[in-house]
Structures are given as structure tokens and as C-alpha cells.
Design a protein around this motif. Sequence first.
Motif, PDB file in Angstrom:
ATOM      1  N   VAL A  13       0.808  -1.230   0.000  1.00 32.17           N
ATOM      2  CA  VAL A  13       0.000   0.000   0.000  1.00 32.17           C
ATOM      3  C   VAL A  13       0.839   1.276   0.000  1.00 32.17           C
ATOM      4  O   VAL A  13       0.281   2.364   0.053  1.00 32.17           O
ATOM      5  CB  VAL A  13      -0.984   0.040   1.192  1.00 32.17           C
ATOM      6  N   LYS A  14       2.174   1.139  -0.109  1.00 38.06           N
ATOM      7  CA  LYS A  14       3.038   2.312   0.072  1.00 38.06           C
ATOM      8  C   LYS A  14       2.776   3.442  -0.918  1.00 38.06           C
ATOM      9  O   LYS A  14       2.974   4.592  -0.598  1.00 38.06           O
ATOM     10  CB  LYS A  14       4.508   1.914   0.061  1.00 38.06           C
ATOM     11  N   ASP A  15       2.289   3.142  -2.106  1.00 36.07           N
ATOM     12  CA  ASP A  15       2.042   4.192  -3.098  1.00 36.07           C
ATOM     13  C   ASP A  15       0.561   4.492  -3.263  1.00 36.07           C
ATOM     14  O   ASP A  15       0.142   5.016  -4.283  1.00 36.07           O
ATOM     15  CB  ASP A  15       2.644   3.777  -4.452  1.00 36.07           C
ATOM     16  N   THR A  16      -0.240   4.154  -2.258  1.00 38.44           N
ATOM     17  CA  THR A  16      -1.677   4.390  -2.339  1.00 38.44           C
ATOM     18  C   THR A  16      -2.078   5.530  -1.414  1.00 38.44           C
ATOM     19  O   THR A  16      -1.305   5.960  -0.559  1.00 38.44           O
ATOM     20  CB  THR A  16      -2.474   3.126  -1.951  1.00 38.44           C
ATOM     21  N   VAL A  17      -3.323   5.960  -1.552  1.00 35.94           N
ATOM     22  CA  VAL A  17      -3.843   7.028  -0.715  1.00 35.94           C
ATOM     23  C   VAL A  17      -3.847   6.616   0.758  1.00 35.94           C
ATOM     24  O   VAL A  17      -3.717   7.445   1.641  1.00 35.94           O
ATOM     25  CB  VAL A  17      -5.262   7.458  -1.184  1.00 35.94           C
ATOM     26  N   LEU A  18      -3.961   5.320   1.024  1.00 32.41           N
ATOM     27  CA  LEU A  18      -3.990   4.832   2.398  1.00 32.41           C
ATOM     28  C   LEU A  18      -2.711   5.174   3.162  1.00 32.41           C
ATOM     29  O   LEU A  18      -2.742   5.419   4.356  1.00 32.41           O
ATOM     30  CB  LEU A  18      -4.210   3.314   2.404  1.00 32.41           C
ATOM     31  N   LYS A  49     -16.126   3.972   4.632  1.00 32.13           N
ATOM     32  CA  LYS A  49     -16.556   2.708   4.020  1.00 32.13           C
ATOM     33  C   LYS A  49     -16.301   2.730   2.516  1.00 32.13           C
ATOM     34  O   LYS A  49     -15.814   1.745   1.945  1.00 32.13           O
ATOM     35  CB  LYS A  49     -18.041   2.451   4.290  1.00 32.13           C
ATOM     36  N   LYS A  50     -16.639   3.853   1.877  1.00 30.40           N
ATOM     37  CA  LYS A  50     -16.408   3.973   0.424  1.00 30.40           C
ATOM     38  C   LYS A  50     -14.916   3.874   0.113  1.00 30.40           C
ATOM     39  O   LYS A  50     -14.519   3.230  -0.862  1.00 30.40           O
ATOM     40  CB  LYS A  50     -16.976   5.298  -0.101  1.00 30.40           C
ATOM     41  N   LEU A  51     -14.088   4.529   0.924  1.00 31.55           N
ATOM     42  CA  LEU A  51     -12.645   4.471   0.712  1.00 31.55           C
ATOM     43  C   LEU A  51     -12.141   3.039   0.886  1.00 31.55           C
ATOM     44  O   LEU A  51     -11.325   2.563   0.097  1.00 31.55           O
ATOM     45  CB  LEU A  51     -11.914   5.412   1.672  1.00 31.55           C
ATOM     46  N   ALA A  52     -12.636   2.342   1.915  1.00 34.88           N
ATOM     47  CA  ALA A  52     -12.219   0.954   2.145  1.00 34.88           C
ATOM     48  C   ALA A  52     -12.584   0.077   0.950  1.00 34.88           C
ATOM     49  O   ALA A  52     -11.772  -0.750   0.508  1.00 34.88           O
ATOM     50  CB  ALA A  52     -12.864   0.411   3.421  1.00 34.88           C
ATOM     51  N   GLU A  53     -13.779   0.252   0.405  1.00 29.62           N
ATOM     52  CA  GLU A  53     -14.194  -0.510  -0.776  1.00 29.62           C
ATOM     53  C   GLU A  53     -13.280  -0.221  -1.960  1.00 29.62           C
ATOM     54  O   GLU A  53     -12.868  -1.137  -2.673  1.00 29.62           O
ATOM     55  CB  GLU A  53     -15.641  -0.176  -1.150  1.00 29.62           C
ATOM     56  N   LYS A  54     -12.943   1.053  -2.152  1.00 33.41           N
ATOM     57  CA  LYS A  54     -12.062   1.435  -3.263  1.00 33.41           C
ATOM     58  C   LYS A  54     -10.682   0.809  -3.088  1.00 33.41           C
ATOM     59  O   LYS A  54     -10.110   0.276  -4.040  1.00 33.41           O
ATOM     60  CB  LYS A  54     -11.942   2.954  -3.354  1.00 33.41           C
ATOM     61  N   ILE A  55     -10.150   0.853  -1.886  1.00 33.37           N
ATOM     62  CA  ILE A  55      -8.819   0.298  -1.624  1.00 33.37           C
ATOM     63  C   ILE A  55      -8.807  -1.213  -1.885  1.00 33.37           C
ATOM     64  O   ILE A  55      -7.887  -1.738  -2.509  1.00 33.37           O
ATOM     65  CB  ILE A  55      -8.362   0.624  -0.185  1.00 33.37           C
ATOM     66  N   VAL A  56      -9.848  -1.914  -1.427  1.00 28.80           N
ATOM     67  CA  VAL A  56      -9.925  -3.361  -1.650  1.00 28.80           C
ATOM     68  C   VAL A  56     -10.027  -3.653  -3.144  1.00 28.80           C
ATOM     69  O   VAL A  56      -9.337  -4.535  -3.664  1.00 28.80           O
ATOM     70  CB  VAL A  56     -11.102  -3.981  -0.869  1.00 28.80           C
ATOM     71  N   ASN A  57     -10.865  -2.914  -3.854  1.00 26.74           N
ATOM     72  CA  ASN A  57     -11.004  -3.139  -5.303  1.00 26.74           C
ATOM     73  C   ASN A  57      -9.702  -2.834  -6.043  1.00 26.74           C
ATOM     74  O   ASN A  57      -9.315  -3.567  -6.955  1.00 26.74           O
ATOM     75  CB  ASN A  57     -12.159  -2.317  -5.867  1.00 26.74           C
TER      76      ASN A  57
END
Length: 176
Positions: A13-18, A49-57
Motif C-alpha cells: 500500500v506504500k504508493d496508495t492514498v492509504l 466505508k467507500k474508501l475501504a471498498e475502493k482500496i480493496v477493489n
Amino acid sequence: IPTQKAFILIDAVKDTVLASPELTGRWEQRLKEIGEGKASAKNFIDQSKKLAEKIVNDAKGHASSWDFNVYIEKMANEKFLGQCPKCGEGVTDKGKFYGCSAFKSKNCDFTLNKKLLGKTLSETNMRKLLEKGKTNLIKGLKGKNAKEFDAYVVWKEKEAGSIGFDFKKNKKVVKS
């Protein structure tokens, strides 16, 4: 203390918004506003919740490009430093920390971060801790308010894998 699985996740996840400090800052600000009654907790939860769904997808889409062979090869080449205080299996160098080699087979969660109060716990000192229960004197550890001190790392509760400090210096006997 992060486990090997955590480091794999960090790399993933290092290069993600998370992993973004900006996101953390925005969340902290929003939580403060919720605490002060200036923002809606429901909206924050819905957005999370929306962010979590986006990250998983996104993760599902990128999973095929992840290369775990680096970690598998590293584990295959591990050298043992001593016995795990929790389960008795081998402790190895995991990169940023020392950990039990039986984390998968026995679900042993023993880990010890290499960075300890501003100093690096060397392989030699880790061996001494595992074998004798005490490291060499480590100089320049940084405690509260960055105040430096010297101490030995010792087991606080060996079976739990928790460490403590011994501030006693070895007395040198001078023979005349």
C-alpha cells in the motif's frame, strides 16, 4: 511491533492514498471536528466505508503484479540467532525486526524491533539476549524528552517476549 505480514502489507500500500500523510491529517482534522460537534460522524463513517471498498477493489486489480518471491526467498535464507522465548523455535533477522521463524507453523507472534529508543539492536546483541538473557551495555539510548542513557536490554517477561532495561553497570575489579 510489526510482523513480516505487516511489512508485506506496507509494501503493497506504500504508493496508495492509504499510506498518505495527507489522508491521516484530514482524518485527524475530521475526527476533531466530530468531537467538537462541527461535523457528522455518519458522513465520516460512510466516506470511510467507500474508501475501504475502493482500496480493496484497487488491491484486487493490482494483486497480480505483487511479487512475494522476495519475501519467500528471504525466509528460505534465514539464519537462526537463537531460540524464541515464546515457543522455542528459531529467531531470525526479518529485515527491520527480529522474529520467530514459526510465525506461520505455530502462529508464534514473537517479534522485536531492531530500532530501540534511537539505537539499532545488533545481531550480536540479539544473540546474547536470546542465549544469556542480557545484551552488552548499549550506550546512547534515548528515553523521554530525548534524554540519553546507557542500559542492558534484558527480559522483563521472557515467556511473553517482553523486554526491559538493566541500568547497573558491571563493576570492574582492579587487581594490584
